[in-house]
Design a protein around this motif. Sequence first.
Motif, PDB file in Angstrom:
ATOM      1  N   PHE A 111       0.973  -1.328   0.056  1.00 17.14           N
ATOM      2  CA  PHE A 111       0.000   0.094   0.072  1.00 17.14           C
ATOM      3  C   PHE A 111       1.162   1.279  -0.051  1.00 17.14           C
ATOM      4  O   PHE A 111       1.833   1.683   1.001  1.00 17.14           O
ATOM      5  N   GLY A 112       0.596   2.142  -0.890  1.00 19.56           N
ATOM      6  CA  GLY A 112       1.612   2.987  -1.135  1.00 19.56           C
ATOM      7  C   GLY A 112       3.004   2.822  -1.280  1.00 19.56           C
ATOM      8  O   GLY A 112       3.876   3.801  -0.704  1.00 19.56           O
ATOM      9  N   CYS A 113       3.550   1.937  -1.974  1.00 18.16           N
ATOM     10  CA  CYS A 113       4.855   1.364  -1.918  1.00 18.16           C
ATOM     11  C   CYS A 113       5.526   1.956  -3.453  1.00 18.16           C
ATOM     12  O   CYS A 113       4.747   2.074  -4.189  1.00 18.16           O
ATOM     13  N   VAL A 114       6.651   2.125  -3.487  1.00 14.22           N
ATOM     14  CA  VAL A 114       7.602   2.563  -4.619  1.00 14.22           C
ATOM     15  C   VAL A 114       8.540   1.533  -4.769  1.00 14.22           C
ATOM     16  O   VAL A 114       9.791   1.674  -3.881  1.00 14.22           O
ATOM     17  N   GLY A 115       8.935   0.863  -5.846  1.00 16.20           N
ATOM     18  CA  GLY A 115      10.230   0.438  -6.209  1.00 16.20           C
ATOM     19  C   GLY A 115      10.668  -0.986  -5.524  1.00 16.20           C
ATOM     20  O   GLY A 115      11.811  -1.232  -5.510  1.00 16.20           O
ATOM     21  N   LEU A 116       9.804  -1.540  -4.837  1.00 13.51           N
ATOM     22  CA  LEU A 116       9.959  -2.766  -3.989  1.00 13.51           C
ATOM     23  C   LEU A 116      10.103  -4.207  -5.032  1.00 13.51           C
ATOM     24  O   LEU A 116       9.463  -3.882  -6.105  1.00 13.51           O
ATOM     25  N   ASN A 117      10.950  -5.268  -4.622  1.00 12.28           N
ATOM     26  CA  ASN A 117      10.987  -6.197  -5.365  1.00 12.28           C
ATOM     27  C   ASN A 117      10.895  -7.257  -4.228  1.00 12.28           C
ATOM     28  O   ASN A 117      11.495  -7.574  -3.218  1.00 12.28           O
ATOM     29  N   ARG A 118       9.749  -8.177  -4.701  1.00 11.03           N
ATOM     30  CA  ARG A 118       9.724  -9.474  -3.713  1.00 11.03           C
ATOM     31  C   ARG A 118       9.251  -8.990  -2.490  1.00 11.03           C
ATOM     32  O   ARG A 118       9.909  -9.668  -1.402  1.00 11.03           O
ATOM     33  N   LYS A 119       8.460  -8.287  -2.035  1.00  6.25           N
ATOM     34  CA  LYS A 119       7.975  -7.997  -0.817  1.00  6.25           C
ATOM     35  C   LYS A 119       6.631  -8.167  -0.608  1.00  6.25           C
ATOM     36  O   LYS A 119       5.722  -8.137  -1.300  1.00  6.25           O
ATOM     37  N   ASP A 120       6.167  -8.366   0.727  1.00 12.16           N
ATOM     38  CA  ASP A 120       4.790  -8.780   1.059  1.00 12.16           C
ATOM     39  C   ASP A 120       4.548  -7.843   2.288  1.00 12.16           C
ATOM     40  O   ASP A 120       5.203  -7.752   3.161  1.00 12.16           O
ATOM     41  N   PHE A 121       3.123  -7.292   2.467  1.00 14.12           N
ATOM     42  CA  PHE A 121       2.743  -6.551   3.545  1.00 14.12           C
ATOM     43  C   PHE A 121       3.642  -5.414   3.716  1.00 14.12           C
ATOM     44  O   PHE A 121       4.150  -5.124   5.122  1.00 14.12           O
ATOM     45  N   HIS A 122       3.834  -4.515   3.046  1.00  8.90           N
ATOM     46  CA  HIS A 122       4.506  -3.188   3.127  1.00  8.90           C
ATOM     47  C   HIS A 122       3.425  -1.967   3.116  1.00  8.90           C
ATOM     48  O   HIS A 122       2.503  -2.165   2.147  1.00  8.90           O
ATOM     49  N   ILE A 123       3.857  -0.952   3.583  1.00  5.67           N
ATOM     50  CA  ILE A 123       3.232   0.159   3.632  1.00  5.67           C
ATOM     51  C   ILE A 123       4.170   1.295   3.546  1.00  5.67           C
ATOM     52  O   ILE A 123       4.911   1.339   4.482  1.00  5.67           O
ATOM     53  N   LEU A 124       4.045   2.324   2.549  1.00  6.49           N
ATOM     54  CA  LEU A 124       5.117   3.241   2.326  1.00  6.49           C
ATOM     55  C   LEU A 124       6.618   2.571   2.263  1.00  6.49           C
ATOM     56  O   LEU A 124       7.464   3.123   3.130  1.00  6.49           O
ATOM     57  N   ASN A 125       6.702   1.407   1.622  1.00  7.12           N
ATOM     58  CA  ASN A 125       8.000   0.670   1.816  1.00  7.12           C
ATOM     59  C   ASN A 125       8.339   0.378   2.993  1.00  7.12           C
ATOM     60  O   ASN A 125       9.681  -0.174   3.438  1.00  7.12           O
ATOM     61  N   GLN A 126       7.502   0.271   4.033  1.00 11.37           N
ATOM     62  CA  GLN A 126       8.024  -0.334   5.345  1.00 11.37           C
ATOM     63  C   GLN A 126       7.225  -1.735   5.608  1.00 11.37           C
ATOM     64  O   GLN A 126       6.009  -1.833   5.423  1.00 11.37           O
ATOM     65  N   SER A 127       8.018  -2.775   6.259  1.00 12.06           N
ATOM     66  CA  SER A 127       7.653  -3.909   6.431  1.00 12.06           C
ATOM     67  C   SER A 127       6.576  -4.007   7.887  1.00 12.06           C
ATOM     68  O   SER A 127       6.820  -3.274   8.718  1.00 12.06           O
ATOM     69  N   PHE A 128       5.260  -4.920   7.603  1.00  9.79           N
ATOM     70  CA  PHE A 128       4.166  -4.907   8.866  1.00  9.79           C
ATOM     71  C   PHE A 128       3.915  -6.477   8.696  1.00  9.79           C
ATOM     72  O   PHE A 128       4.148  -7.045   7.818  1.00  9.79           O
ATOM     73  N   SER A 129       3.810  -6.884   9.884  1.00 12.54           N
ATOM     74  CA  SER A 129       3.142  -8.148  10.159  1.00 12.54           C
ATOM     75  C   SER A 129       1.816  -8.203   9.383  1.00 12.54           C
ATOM     76  O   SER A 129       1.225  -7.269   8.913  1.00 12.54           O
ATOM     77  N   ARG A 130       1.224  -9.431   9.084  1.00 12.89           N
ATOM     78  CA  ARG A 130       0.101  -9.410   8.160  1.00 12.89           C
ATOM     79  C   ARG A 130      -1.118  -8.871   8.988  1.00 12.89           C
ATOM     80  O   ARG A 130      -1.922  -8.188   8.578  1.00 12.89           O
ATOM     81  N   GLU A 131      -1.272  -9.033  10.268  1.00 12.23           N
ATOM     82  CA  GLU A 131      -2.302  -8.576  10.943  1.00 12.23           C
ATOM     83  C   GLU A 131      -2.086  -6.791  11.258  1.00 12.23           C
ATOM     84  O   GLU A 131      -3.158  -6.267  10.942  1.00 12.23           O
ATOM     85  N   ALA A 132      -1.045  -6.455  11.433  1.00 10.08           N
ATOM     86  CA  ALA A 132      -0.734  -5.019  11.450  1.00 10.08           C
ATOM     87  C   ALA A 132      -1.064  -4.357  10.040  1.00 10.08           C
ATOM     88  O   ALA A 132      -1.558  -3.250  10.184  1.00 10.08           O
ATOM     89  N   TYR A 133      -0.617  -5.073   9.094  1.00 13.16           N
ATOM     90  CA  TYR A 133      -1.175  -4.591   7.748  1.00 13.16           C
ATOM     91  C   TYR A 133      -2.209  -4.218   7.501  1.00 13.16           C
ATOM     92  O   TYR A 133      -2.959  -3.116   7.164  1.00 13.16           O
ATOM     93  N   PHE A 134      -3.022  -5.128   7.563  1.00 11.07           N
ATOM     94  CA  PHE A 134      -4.481  -5.153   7.428  1.00 11.07           C
ATOM     95  C   PHE A 134      -5.296  -4.095   8.341  1.00 11.07           C
ATOM     96  O   PHE A 134      -6.298  -3.520   7.867  1.00 11.07           O
ATOM     97  N   LYS A 135      -4.968  -4.142   9.622  1.00  9.97           N
ATOM     98  CA  LYS A 135      -5.475  -3.056  10.406  1.00  9.97           C
ATOM     99  C   LYS A 135      -5.075  -1.520  10.051  1.00  9.97           C
ATOM    100  O   LYS A 135      -6.002  -0.898   9.789  1.00  9.97           O
TER     101      LYS A 135
END
Length: 149
Positions: A111-135
């Motif tokens: 969500f709102g990420c730029v230029g990432l490669n092979r990443k999951d559950f990121h917001i503004l290029n920062q990693s989050f746990s699955r639960e925190a991401y959806f919340k």
Amino acid sequence: MNAEQFIAEIDRRGFLEQLNRLTQKFASEPANPISYACEGCSRCAHCMFCRQCEDCYRCTHCTQCRLCNNAVHCISCTSMSNCAYCVQSEGCSNSAYVVLSRNLTECNYCFGCVGLNRKDFHILNQSFSREAYFKLVARLRKELGTEQL
């Protein structure tokens, strides 16, 4: 006229004039060859069940997308390749569930990420746990007015 005659007779000016005519003709013909049940689409090929898309290839159930290929259930995306369930994103490939993102490759749930490669559950290029991401995404969607997308 065979190829050799064509090459011998065409000059720079003639080539550019003919190229301009072909470009204008293509832009003015909104045909959707080999597409099925597309509404309001222009110059899309092999697409199904899309709406208001332009210049797409082999997309399914997309809305207001442009220059995408092999996209599925994407909304308001541009230049996406092999993506699914993306919203207002651009230039991504082999990704799914990305929103408001640019130039991602093989990413999921960004969500709102730029230029990432092979990443999951990121917001503004920062990693989050699955639960925190959806919340956090639920809250951001409300604040940004994108919860219906």
